[in-house]
Design a protein around this motif. Structure first.
Motif, PDB file in Angstrom:
ATOM      1  N   TYR A  25      89.282  38.219  70.337  1.00 59.12           N
ATOM      2  CA  TYR A  25      89.429  38.477  68.735  1.00 59.12           C
ATOM      3  C   TYR A  25      88.959  37.253  68.169  1.00 59.12           C
ATOM      4  CZ  TYR A  25      91.591  39.728  64.574  1.00 59.12           C
ATOM      5  OH  TYR A  25      91.828  40.002  63.099  1.00 59.12           O
ATOM      6  N   MET A  26      89.341  36.114  68.579  1.00 57.79           N
ATOM      7  CA  MET A  26      89.057  34.872  67.950  1.00 57.79           C
ATOM      8  C   MET A  26      87.445  34.650  68.036  1.00 57.79           C
ATOM      9  SD  MET A  26      92.107  32.366  69.235  1.00 57.79           S
ATOM     10  CE  MET A  26      91.531  30.805  68.261  1.00 57.79           C
ATOM     11  N   PHE A  27      86.650  34.686  69.165  1.00 60.52           N
ATOM     12  CA  PHE A  27      85.564  34.696  69.273  1.00 60.52           C
ATOM     13  C   PHE A  27      84.525  35.702  68.411  1.00 60.52           C
ATOM     14  CE2 PHE A  27      86.444  31.797  72.817  1.00 60.52           C
ATOM     15  CZ  PHE A  27      85.272  30.683  72.368  1.00 60.52           C
ATOM     16  N   VAL A  28      84.968  36.861  68.178  1.00 57.66           N
ATOM     17  CA  VAL A  28      84.201  37.778  67.838  1.00 57.66           C
ATOM     18  C   VAL A  28      84.441  37.881  66.307  1.00 57.66           C
ATOM     19  CG1 VAL A  28      84.028  40.516  67.720  1.00 57.66           C
ATOM     20  CG2 VAL A  28      84.020  39.415  69.989  1.00 57.66           C
ATOM     21  N   LEU A  29      85.655  37.913  65.949  1.00 61.89           N
ATOM     22  CA  LEU A  29      86.039  37.796  64.667  1.00 61.89           C
ATOM     23  C   LEU A  29      86.387  36.533  63.693  1.00 61.89           C
ATOM     24  CD1 LEU A  29      87.937  41.432  65.018  1.00 61.89           C
ATOM     25  CD2 LEU A  29      85.746  41.004  63.899  1.00 61.89           C
ATOM     26  N   MET A  30      87.065  35.510  64.271  1.00 65.72           N
ATOM     27  CA  MET A  30      87.673  34.681  63.469  1.00 65.72           C
ATOM     28  C   MET A  30      86.691  33.513  63.353  1.00 65.72           C
ATOM     29  SD  MET A  30      91.515  34.264  65.158  1.00 65.72           S
ATOM     30  CE  MET A  30      91.786  32.551  64.645  1.00 65.72           C
ATOM     31  N   LEU A  31      86.145  33.214  64.622  1.00 63.31           N
ATOM     32  CA  LEU A  31      84.936  32.156  64.753  1.00 63.31           C
ATOM     33  C   LEU A  31      83.968  32.336  63.917  1.00 63.31           C
ATOM     34  CD1 LEU A  31      85.114  29.285  66.249  1.00 63.31           C
ATOM     35  CD2 LEU A  31      83.643  30.129  67.877  1.00 63.31           C
ATOM     36  N   PRO A  32      83.205  33.323  63.734  1.00 67.49           N
ATOM     37  CA  PRO A  32      81.947  33.752  62.928  1.00 67.49           C
ATOM     38  C   PRO A  32      82.302  33.158  61.438  1.00 67.49           C
ATOM     39  CG  PRO A  32      82.043  35.192  64.515  1.00 67.49           C
ATOM     40  CD  PRO A  32      83.274  34.469  64.767  1.00 67.49           C
ATOM     41  N   VAL A  85      73.984  37.716  57.897  1.00 68.73           N
ATOM     42  CA  VAL A  85      74.991  37.819  58.811  1.00 68.73           C
ATOM     43  C   VAL A  85      76.486  37.555  57.941  1.00 68.73           C
ATOM     44  CG1 VAL A  85      76.313  36.099  60.537  1.00 68.73           C
ATOM     45  CG2 VAL A  85      73.876  36.415  60.576  1.00 68.73           C
ATOM     46  N   GLU A  86      76.201  36.982  56.777  1.00 75.98           N
ATOM     47  CA  GLU A  86      77.436  36.719  55.613  1.00 75.98           C
ATOM     48  C   GLU A  86      77.920  38.180  55.161  1.00 75.98           C
ATOM     49  OE1 GLU A  86      76.579  33.999  52.927  1.00 75.98           O
ATOM     50  OE2 GLU A  86      76.043  32.491  54.216  1.00 75.98           O
ATOM     51  N   ASN A  87      76.699  39.132  55.258  1.00 79.28           N
ATOM     52  CA  ASN A  87      77.061  40.485  54.447  1.00 79.28           C
ATOM     53  C   ASN A  87      77.746  41.208  55.713  1.00 79.28           C
ATOM     54  OD1 ASN A  87      75.950  40.059  52.261  1.00 79.28           O
ATOM     55  ND2 ASN A  87      73.903  40.737  52.549  1.00 79.28           N
ATOM     56  N   ILE A  88      77.256  40.963  56.801  1.00 81.66           N
ATOM     57  CA  ILE A  88      77.759  41.806  58.289  1.00 81.66           C
ATOM     58  C   ILE A  88      79.372  41.433  58.145  1.00 81.66           C
ATOM     59  CG2 ILE A  88      77.589  42.133  60.519  1.00 81.66           C
ATOM     60  CD1 ILE A  88      74.670  41.906  60.226  1.00 81.66           C
ATOM     61  N   LEU A  89      79.512  40.099  58.184  1.00 84.65           N
ATOM     62  CA  LEU A  89      80.875  39.736  58.262  1.00 84.65           C
ATOM     63  C   LEU A  89      81.905  40.470  57.089  1.00 84.65           C
ATOM     64  CD1 LEU A  89      80.297  35.863  59.013  1.00 84.65           C
ATOM     65  CD2 LEU A  89      81.109  37.509  60.665  1.00 84.65           C
ATOM     66  N   ILE A 103      82.665  43.185  57.064  1.00 83.53           N
ATOM     67  CA  ILE A 103      83.348  44.225  57.855  1.00 83.53           C
ATOM     68  C   ILE A 103      84.859  43.762  58.895  1.00 83.53           C
ATOM     69  CG2 ILE A 103      81.520  45.809  58.238  1.00 83.53           C
ATOM     70  CD1 ILE A 103      80.920  45.091  60.919  1.00 83.53           C
ATOM     71  N   ALA A 104      84.510  42.441  58.901  1.00 84.43           N
ATOM     72  CA  ALA A 104      85.648  41.792  59.605  1.00 84.43           C
ATOM     73  C   ALA A 104      87.274  41.644  58.786  1.00 84.43           C
ATOM     74  CB  ALA A 104      84.970  40.438  60.241  1.00 84.43           C
ATOM     75  N   PRO A 105      87.986  41.811  59.147  1.00 81.94           N
ATOM     76  CA  PRO A 105      89.506  41.462  58.623  1.00 81.94           C
ATOM     77  C   PRO A 105      89.481  40.018  58.136  1.00 81.94           C
ATOM     78  CG  PRO A 105      89.785  42.047  60.843  1.00 81.94           C
ATOM     79  CD  PRO A 105      88.403  42.348  60.610  1.00 81.94           C
ATOM     80  N   THR A 106      88.940  38.942  59.165  1.00 81.66           N
ATOM     81  CA  THR A 106      89.100  37.918  58.909  1.00 81.66           C
ATOM     82  C   THR A 106      88.221  37.389  57.562  1.00 81.66           C
ATOM     83  OG1 THR A 106      87.401  37.636  60.592  1.00 81.66           O
ATOM     84  CG2 THR A 106      89.585  37.282  61.342  1.00 81.66           C
ATOM     85  N   LYS A 107      87.018  38.032  57.414  1.00 81.16           N
ATOM     86  CA  LYS A 107      86.615  37.564  56.221  1.00 81.16           C
ATOM     87  C   LYS A 107      87.289  37.882  55.016  1.00 81.16           C
ATOM     88  CE  LYS A 107      82.397  37.243  53.623  1.00 81.16           C
ATOM     89  NZ  LYS A 107      81.477  36.209  53.748  1.00 81.16           N
ATOM     90  N   ILE A 150      95.637  47.908  53.012  1.00 78.18           N
ATOM     91  CA  ILE A 150      95.135  49.120  53.591  1.00 78.18           C
ATOM     92  C   ILE A 150      95.137  49.080  55.124  1.00 78.18           C
ATOM     93  CG2 ILE A 150      93.510  51.090  53.977  1.00 78.18           C
ATOM     94  CD1 ILE A 150      92.796  50.597  50.967  1.00 78.18           C
ATOM     95  N   GLY A 151      94.343  47.991  55.479  1.00 81.08           N
ATOM     96  CA  GLY A 151      94.326  47.741  57.098  1.00 81.08           C
ATOM     97  C   GLY A 151      95.791  47.324  57.791  1.00 81.08           C
ATOM     98  N   SER A 152      96.737  46.988  56.800  1.00 81.23           N
ATOM     99  CA  SER A 152      98.076  46.501  57.443  1.00 81.23           C
ATOM    100  C   SER A 152      98.702  47.960  57.618  1.00 81.23           C
ATOM    101  CB  SER A 152      98.914  45.613  56.443  1.00 81.23           C
ATOM    102  OG  SER A 152      98.200  44.325  56.504  1.00 81.23           O
ATOM    103  N   ALA A 153      98.491  48.923  56.495  1.00 79.07           N
ATOM    104  CA  ALA A 153      99.405  50.038  56.679  1.00 79.07           C
ATOM    105  C   ALA A 153      98.513  50.925  57.760  1.00 79.07           C
ATOM    106  CB  ALA A 153      98.918  51.094  55.455  1.00 79.07           C
ATOM    107  N   VAL A 154      97.427  50.849  58.046  1.00 73.71           N
ATOM    108  CA  VAL A 154      96.728  51.562  59.193  1.00 73.71           C
ATOM    109  C   VAL A 154      97.308  51.015  60.574  1.00 73.71           C
ATOM    110  CG1 VAL A 154      94.551  52.164  60.435  1.00 73.71           C
ATOM    111  CG2 VAL A 154      94.661  52.325  57.909  1.00 73.71           C
TER     112      VAL A 154
END
Lengths: 241, 284
Positions: free
Chosen positions: A160-167, A181-185, A187-191, A218-222
């Motif tokens: 999770y850290m490498f894929v979502l937090m670190l970038p 890359v910034e736009n793609i990020l 989709i990450a909850p970490t962004k 919404i993410g927390s609810a899901v």
């Protein structure tokens, strides 16, 4: 609801007895060490970065640690046959995790106020920390449910850290500096988490704040609904089946 | 109290059913033993009855209401005693008991129970400092701290010295005396003999036999009397049919003319019945 407070106080008592509070304080002191070693007097920019690393990783870890403790010593067995609802069980653990993140924030902020220069909206940062910690505590449940043991949880957490937090972290310190890359990020909850934390410094557009809030609420609810469903499977598995 | 009808259960990854149409009933105020070797489905049956497993087929009625219709309130009425330690090891025994007690409307006098079980003096100790036997006794207190109507007990005396096992068994009998119902699972046939009003032997996901321990012993035992007697320097044995014993002149003649060393009816034990019914000897 009465049971929720009983479990919550039980969680707090155990956090202290199992030295989880101590471990959390040590981590906070480590962050203070990092701030101390920073030669920049004004730490407004790096403060949300530290909070981001602490809240996202510690929230996942704390939920995992408490559940694996319960599993290891068998107390989970007896918890499953009490009048405690699974909602109360999940919420109490999330609440304690959020509380721990808030305590770390307060300690770091007090240090920053006294020994460094910092200029951010504390109330906004507090709100962001609560939401980010809640979201990641729920991530912690799902990662824990899908991990056979604590080592497996650590591996899942590293993924999770490498894929979502670190970038996202690399983007904010400008090591990743590419618009696509910034736009793609996004989709990450970490962004979303980082945007809300940085919003306290005034460095966020309104639409970004709305995006961040919407994503994490919404993410927390899901995630909460998913965690409840997965809890059934986890309970069956941990009942010795 | 409980009516279990044609209970069937298959674990998600298992190709075949673990329970294959289990039916039995448990009356109020009864100690009911659920016996059998490992893997025959008694733990699964218990897990369904304590609502840990819900995707079962068949019916279970508790107080004439289907178990599926009960929510978490069901746990206000039942107590579950585990074989394995189930307490927070870094908390004291007292803190553990107090935490769980608060979750229930009915609360037992746990101090008195701990005193009776000999762990009251150690109530301020962390559970990880407890011996195995102390943890078993604490498990029992945990199971009954809500003054349940039904107790599910899994090996409640395993690992205990005879004196403490006796106290637990007495407490279980007292629980029954005041109207409590018990589902007992154990491999200790002496406990079953002493405690259970009825027992069900399970084999291969089904109930193989169900009756009172006494009836089972009569049914599976030999109605014979074995007499060991002295004849000169040697000892000899003779066997007599119990049903015709009162008319058996050979028996009376032997008793009158020989020195009888021992005399035993060939009533079988629950251990023998366990092996015979469950076929555990064949597989073991």
């Amino acid at each position: 609801m009465a049971n929720f407070f009983i479990i919550l106080f039980g969680e707090l008592q155990r956090m202290k007895r199992y030295n989880i509070v101590t471990a959390s304080t040590v981590v906070a002191l480590l962050w203070i060490g990092v701030l101390y070693l920073t030669e920049i007097p004004d730490i407004t920019f790096i403060f949300p970065l530290l909070i981001y690393i602490d809240v996202t990783s510690m929230a996942i870890l704390m939920v995992g640690v408490t559940i694996f403790y319960e599993k290891q010593e068998g107390s989970l067995h007896t918890m499953l046959v009490t009048p405690i609802s699974k909602q109360d069980y999940l919420l109490s653990k999330s609440t304690v995790t959020v509380l721990s993140s808030v305590i770390t924030l307060v300690i770091l902020y007090l240090y920053a106020m006294i020994f460094k220069e910092i200029d951010l909206n504390f109330a906004g940062l507090l709100g962001a920390v609560i939401l980010v910690a809640l979201f990641h505590s729920l991530v912690g449940f799902l990662l824990t449910y899908s991990s056979r043991d604590f080592t497996a949880l650590l591996i899942n957490m590293m993924k999770y850290m490498f894929v979502l937090m670190l970038p996202v972290l690399l983007e904010y310190i400008r090591i990743i500096d590419h618009q696509l890359v910034e736009n793609i990020l996004y989709i990450a909850p970490t962004k979303a988490a980082m945007i809300l934390l940085y919003a306290s410094t005034g460095d966020a557009e309104l639409w970004e704040i709305i995006y961040g809030l919407s994503y994490l609420v919404i993410g927390s609810a899901v995630l909460f609904v998913l965690a409840l469903r997965k809890f059934e499977q986890f309970a069956v598995r941990e009942s010795g089946v | 109290m409980f009516q279990v009808n044609n209970l069937t259960y298959r674990y998600p990854r298992n190709p075949e059913n673990t329970l294959k149409g289990v039916s039995f009933d448990i009356k109020q105020g009864e100690i009911f033993g659920l016996l059998g070797p490992s893997g025959v489905g008694k733990s699964t049956t218990q897990k369904i009855m304590v609502k840990l497993l819900t995707a079962y087929q068949g019916e279970i009625y508790y107080r004439n209401k289907e178990l599926r219709e009960f929510d978490r309130e069901y746990y206000q009425e039942i107590g579950v005693g585990f074989e394995v330690p189930v307490h927070f090891s870094k908390l004291t025994a007292e803190e553990n008991i107090n935490f769980f007690k608060k979750l229930y409307r009915n609360q037992a006098h746990t101090d008195a129970m701990m005193q009776r079980l000999g762990i009251y003096e150690d109530r301020k100790k962390k559970v990880d400092e407890f011996s195995k036997g102390m943890k078993v006794r604490l498990n029992f207190v945990r199971a009954v701290l809500n003054r349940p109507a039904v107790l599910f007990l899994d090996e409640p005396t395993i690992g205990l010295d005879p004196a403490n096992a006796r106290i637990i068994k007495t407490m279980i009998k007292e629980f029954r005396k005041y109207g409590g119902t018990v589902l007992l699972s154990t491999h200790l046939m002496n406990d079953v003999d002493e405690l259970c009003d009825r027992v069900a032997f399970m084999a291969d996901g089904q109930i193989a036999e169900i009756d009172t321990p006494k009836n089972l012993k009569i049914k599976h035992g030999e109605k014979k009397l074995e007499v060991e007697y002295a004849e000169g320097e040697t000892t000899k044995n003779a066997s007599f049919d119990l049903e015709t014993l009162s008319r058996n002149e050979n028996f009376f003649n032997l008793v009158r003319t020989r020195q009888v060393i021992s005399m035993h009816s060939q009533e079988t034990t629950l251990d023998d019945i366990f092996i015979k019914i469950t076929g555990v000897e064949k597989h073991g």
